[in-house]
Design a protein around this motif. Structure first.
Motif, mmCIF file in Angstrom:
data_model
loop_
_atom_site.group_PDB
_atom_site.id
_atom_site.type_symbol
_atom_site.label_atom_id
_atom_site.label_comp_id
_atom_site.label_asym_id
_atom_site.label_seq_id
_atom_site.Cartn_x
_atom_site.Cartn_y
_atom_site.Cartn_z
ATOM 1 N N SER A 128 0.815 -1.224 0.000
ATOM 2 C CA SER A 128 0.000 0.000 0.000
ATOM 3 C C SER A 128 0.844 1.268 0.000
ATOM 4 C CB SER A 128 -0.942 0.017 1.200
ATOM 5 O OG SER A 128 -0.203 0.241 2.389
ATOM 6 N N ASN A 129 2.177 1.141 0.090
ATOM 7 C CA ASN A 129 3.025 2.334 0.177
ATOM 8 C C ASN A 129 2.532 3.295 1.259
ATOM 9 O OD1 ASN A 129 5.250 2.143 -1.469
ATOM 10 N ND2 ASN A 129 4.178 2.848 -3.307
ATOM 11 N N GLU A 130 2.081 2.759 2.381
ATOM 12 C CA GLU A 130 1.545 3.554 3.508
ATOM 13 C C GLU A 130 0.426 4.497 3.058
ATOM 14 O OE1 GLU A 130 2.041 3.121 6.677
ATOM 15 O OE2 GLU A 130 4.056 2.313 7.011
ATOM 16 N N SER A 131 -0.326 4.110 2.019
ATOM 17 C CA SER A 131 -1.442 4.938 1.553
ATOM 18 C C SER A 131 -2.755 4.213 1.822
ATOM 19 C CB SER A 131 -1.270 5.205 0.049
ATOM 20 O OG SER A 131 -2.531 5.257 -0.599
ATOM 21 N N ALA A 132 -3.639 4.853 2.578
ATOM 22 C CA ALA A 132 -4.919 4.227 2.911
ATOM 23 C C ALA A 132 -5.768 3.957 1.664
ATOM 24 C CB ALA A 132 -5.682 5.080 3.922
ATOM 25 N N PRO A 133 -5.844 4.889 0.698
ATOM 26 C CA PRO A 133 -6.652 4.580 -0.493
ATOM 27 C C PRO A 133 -6.115 3.363 -1.252
ATOM 28 C CG PRO A 133 -6.181 6.938 -0.386
ATOM 29 C CD PRO A 133 -5.373 6.293 0.689
ATOM 30 N N MET A 134 -4.770 3.207 -1.288
ATOM 31 C CA MET A 134 -4.223 2.036 -1.977
ATOM 32 C C MET A 134 -4.560 0.765 -1.207
ATOM 33 S SD MET A 134 -0.663 3.048 -3.774
ATOM 34 C CE MET A 134 -0.523 1.414 -4.505
ATOM 35 N N MET A 135 -4.548 0.844 0.107
ATOM 36 C CA MET A 135 -4.936 -0.324 0.886
ATOM 37 C C MET A 135 -6.397 -0.677 0.646
ATOM 38 S SD MET A 135 -4.650 -1.142 4.928
ATOM 39 C CE MET A 135 -3.010 -1.769 4.629
ATOM 40 N N ALA A 136 -7.250 0.338 0.581
ATOM 41 C CA ALA A 136 -8.682 0.106 0.362
ATOM 42 C C ALA A 136 -8.915 -0.606 -0.977
ATOM 43 C CB ALA A 136 -9.435 1.436 0.403
ATOM 44 N N THR A 137 -8.239 -0.126 -2.026
ATOM 45 C CA THR A 137 -8.368 -0.744 -3.346
ATOM 46 C C THR A 137 -7.881 -2.190 -3.315
ATOM 47 O OG1 THR A 137 -7.923 1.429 -4.280
ATOM 48 C CG2 THR A 137 -7.770 -0.444 -5.786
ATOM 49 N N SER A 138 -6.738 -2.402 -2.663
ATOM 50 C CA SER A 138 -6.166 -3.749 -2.622
ATOM 51 C C SER A 138 -7.078 -4.711 -1.869
ATOM 52 C CB SER A 138 -4.806 -3.721 -1.929
ATOM 53 O OG SER A 138 -3.899 -2.968 -2.677
ATOM 54 N N LEU A 139 -7.653 -4.233 -0.768
ATOM 55 C CA LEU A 139 -8.567 -5.082 0.004
ATOM 56 C C LEU A 139 -9.751 -5.497 -0.853
ATOM 57 C CD1 LEU A 139 -8.773 -3.457 3.543
ATOM 58 C CD2 LEU A 139 -8.104 -5.813 3.013
ATOM 59 N N ALA B 192 -7.151 4.117 8.859
ATOM 60 C CA ALA B 192 -8.168 4.753 8.013
ATOM 61 C C ALA B 192 -9.020 3.706 7.301
ATOM 62 C CB ALA B 192 -7.505 5.682 7.003
ATOM 63 N N CYS B 193 -8.572 2.437 7.282
ATOM 64 C CA CYS B 193 -9.339 1.376 6.627
ATOM 65 C C CYS B 193 -10.082 0.515 7.642
ATOM 66 C CB CYS B 193 -8.417 0.488 5.791
ATOM 67 S SG CYS B 193 -7.686 1.334 4.396
ATOM 68 N N ALA B 194 -10.203 0.992 8.881
ATOM 69 C CA ALA B 194 -10.793 0.173 9.954
ATOM 70 C C ALA B 194 -12.207 -0.297 9.595
ATOM 71 C CB ALA B 194 -10.796 0.952 11.265
ATOM 72 N N ASP B 195 -13.026 0.616 9.054
ATOM 73 C CA ASP B 195 -14.410 0.242 8.755
ATOM 74 C C ASP B 195 -14.474 -0.849 7.690
ATOM 75 O OD1 ASP B 195 -15.294 2.008 10.579
ATOM 76 O OD2 ASP B 195 -15.937 3.552 9.145
ATOM 77 N N GLN B 196 -13.650 -0.676 6.664
ATOM 78 C CA GLN B 196 -13.642 -1.648 5.571
ATOM 79 C C GLN B 196 -13.192 -3.026 6.083
ATOM 80 O OE1 GLN B 196 -10.905 -0.584 2.502
ATOM 81 N NE2 GLN B 196 -11.777 -1.967 0.976
ATOM 82 N N LEU B 197 -12.169 -3.023 6.937
ATOM 83 C CA LEU B 197 -11.674 -4.280 7.484
ATOM 84 C C LEU B 197 -12.728 -4.930 8.377
ATOM 85 C CD1 LEU B 197 -8.036 -3.065 8.168
ATOM 86 C CD2 LEU B 197 -8.624 -5.066 6.765
ATOM 87 N N ASP B 198 -13.378 -4.107 9.199
ATOM 88 C CA ASP B 198 -14.433 -4.644 10.060
ATOM 89 C C ASP B 198 -15.570 -5.225 9.232
ATOM 90 O OD1 ASP B 198 -13.709 -4.578 12.718
ATOM 91 O OD2 ASP B 198 -14.092 -2.428 12.903
ATOM 92 N N HIS B 199 -15.897 -4.544 8.154
ATOM 93 C CA HIS B 199 -16.967 -5.015 7.273
ATOM 94 C C HIS B 199 -16.608 -6.381 6.676
ATOM 95 C CE1 HIS B 199 -20.427 -4.620 4.680
ATOM 96 N NE2 HIS B 199 -19.678 -4.857 3.619
ATOM 97 N N LEU B 200 -15.389 -6.496 6.156
ATOM 98 C CA LEU B 200 -14.935 -7.774 5.595
ATOM 99 C C LEU B 200 -14.993 -8.869 6.658
ATOM 100 C CD1 LEU B 200 -11.750 -7.017 3.436
ATOM 101 C CD2 LEU B 200 -13.872 -8.089 2.663
ATOM 102 N N HIS B 201 -14.562 -8.527 7.861
ATOM 103 C CA HIS B 201 -14.549 -9.480 8.965
ATOM 104 C C HIS B 201 -15.968 -9.943 9.282
ATOM 105 C CE1 HIS B 201 -13.506 -11.328 12.758
ATOM 106 N NE2 HIS B 201 -14.199 -10.439 13.451
#
Lengths: 338, 338
Positions: free
Chosen positions: A104-115, A133-142
């Motif tokens: 993700s190169n320490e970029s939250a938007p890149m992490m969001a896309t990758s997830l 910054a991706c906590a909600d997305q990770l929780d949702h996936l979980h």
């Protein structure tokens, strides 16, 4: 402790909720114009609300796993994460699974896309160094039931299984060693306050100072880049500090750089303690004293937990913390031993 | 030079060849029991012969690209490849594309599995540091029309677009520098003969020696691991060689290790030239003289070529070679300058 994993919604669930046939639901999700636009949008909205993911259907059709895990790290230039990824892959390979890596190169938007990409392309599970910054997305996936393990960093308040290192033992021993040799004041180069590791290590540094009977010590608030370690070391050296403690790998490199540039011999003119084991830290005239996070063990534990989640089992421990170790080498000046 | 890219077979082509409807072909490939087993097997065999890939269908259905590229490297612990991957990802990100990374750990079976996975999971194209044992599979993907670019290493006789570095300029200057300073014999630590880079650099080293008026010089046949550089340096030092030239990043680290362990000061007791730029090579008491392959430029060129292939265009140049540069620092002993 034994939580039941939530069921993943199927295409059938979407169809039932929408009151249409499975094939209509399928066509709607594939943007097939045979289904009226309004109906398509309604079904797509419902599917999103239910947390339906198309690959669940693909998997059901194949009735087999992809035998692939996804790994998400914030950097590959950082030897610590490269080692983590390689160890995760070794563990997965031993178990007959392939590993897809994203950085993700320490970029939250890149992490969001990758997830999103990993979740929608049929990996069986994901191991992730999370960005808060991706906590909600990770929780949702979980919550959707995607097998997911966080590594290295925690999300405050999250119940996603986590494998982290516990800095206490290593840092208390490090500060104790410097204090015993009279190497004070100790300048600490702290990671950012936006990560659990940054916050936790700064807190632990302060605790370690108290344990060693030291008053408040100088702190430089840095980040996870060599340039920040370089800048921080220069700032601390300019204050007359001759004992530097870097709170992560990349800032340790920056500290070495600052010392070399200033013509200060590590272990003679300055004392340095860093984080993590990498060839560079031993291949110095005086090998560096460092804190070992045992990244290989962290990776093996994280994969083991993920593997249990993939098998539909609840892991015996939700939050695994691996104690750190101080590795004493030759980068501490010889002062008065107590 | 302008070759037409081969068309990818579609589900329609498979159906036509099998004399069945498109939906029957689709069901057969999805292992739907509504199609008789014999028919399923026959259609699947035909599809394989035609080189049909299911994701081509998925893409046609979506009528959109995945906007994702796959990158395959042999190691992530090796800073050179970590830098390459990061630069490739930066180029892809600038173009709005995501990057999936796989690491083969220098294992051909792992590369084969990763190639299959990437090709079948809808990446738009692949950039790969090839293992020669996977030449047939790569050629097959290429003939099927999968946008594919090889980087760093070539496949002998292949017409897959390639971006490599050309060692000549850097190596001729390196050997010339050592010879001018009387730093002979030069012990060369060669990469393996199973890679184009290993073979090409050994050949170039011999050519550079001839150019510098030197007879045959001692060579250690190594690999791409630090341990092989360490072993090779020890072997050459034991022969009395005091001038070491490492043919890749990891062996350069091994050479530094051997010198430190033997108590030999680089630039005073021994001369060392390495490959690639990484922080470790400058963060030595005397920064290392190295050959720069300009990995960032290689990555940008490779992505540009891939992007053209994805757009259905033939790249203007099939085999791009980027000249290397010698970066002179302070790791050469001062001898008689000529």
């Amino acid at each position: 402790m034994n939580t039941i994993l939530p069921e993943r919604p199927t295409l059938k669930d979407v169809a039932r909720a929408a009151g249409v046939s499975v094939s209509t639901a399928s066509r709607a999700l594939a943007e097939n114009p045979a289904v009226a636009t309004d109906t398509r949008r309604r079904i797509q909205k419902l599917a999103a609300e239910l947390g339906y993911r198309p690959n669940a259907q693909a998997r059901a059709l194949q009735s087999s796993r992809s035998n692939t895990i996804g790994v998400l790290v914030p950097s590959l230039i950082n030897h610590y994460f490269a080692t983590m990824v390689t160890a995760l892959q070794d563990a997965a390979t031993d178990d007959g699974m392939a590993t897809l890596i994203t950085n993700s190169n320490e970029s939250a938007p890149m992490m969001a896309t990758s997830l999103d990409f990993l979740a929608n392309h049929g990996v069986d599970g994901i191991i992730c160094v999370p960005d808060e910054a991706c906590a909600d997305q990770l929780d949702h996936l979980h919550r959707q039931g995607m097998p997911l393990v966080l590594i290295d960093r925690e999300l405050p308040g999250s119940d996603i299984p986590t494998v982290t290192s516990d800095p206490e033992r290593g840092m208390v021993n490090a500060v104790g060693l410097l204090a015993r040799h009279g190497q004070t004041p100790i300048g600490y180069l702290s990671g950012p306050m936006t990560t659990s590791t940054g916050r936790c290590r700064l807190e632990t540094f302060r605790y370690a100072c108290t344990e060693a009977g030291l008053e408040e010590q100088p702190v430089f608030l840095g980040g996870y880049e060599q340039s920040q370690g370089f800048e921080g070391a220069n700032a601390l050296l300019a204050q007359g500090v001759r004992s530097l403690f870097a709170g992560d790998s990349m800032m340790t490199i920056g500290v070495i750089e600052a010392c070399h540039r200033a013509g200060l011999v590590i272990g003679e003119d300055v004392s340095v303690i860093g984080f993590d084991t990498q060839p560079m830290f031993t291949l110095q005239p005086r090998p560096l004293t460092v804190i070992d996070q045992h990244v290989g063990s962290m990776a093996r534990e994280a994969f083991a937990v993920l593997n249990q989640l993939i098998a539909g089992k609840a892991p015996p421990e939700k939050h695994i913390r691996i104690p750190t170790t101080l590795i004493e080498r030759q980068s501490i000046r010889k002062g008065q031993a107590s």
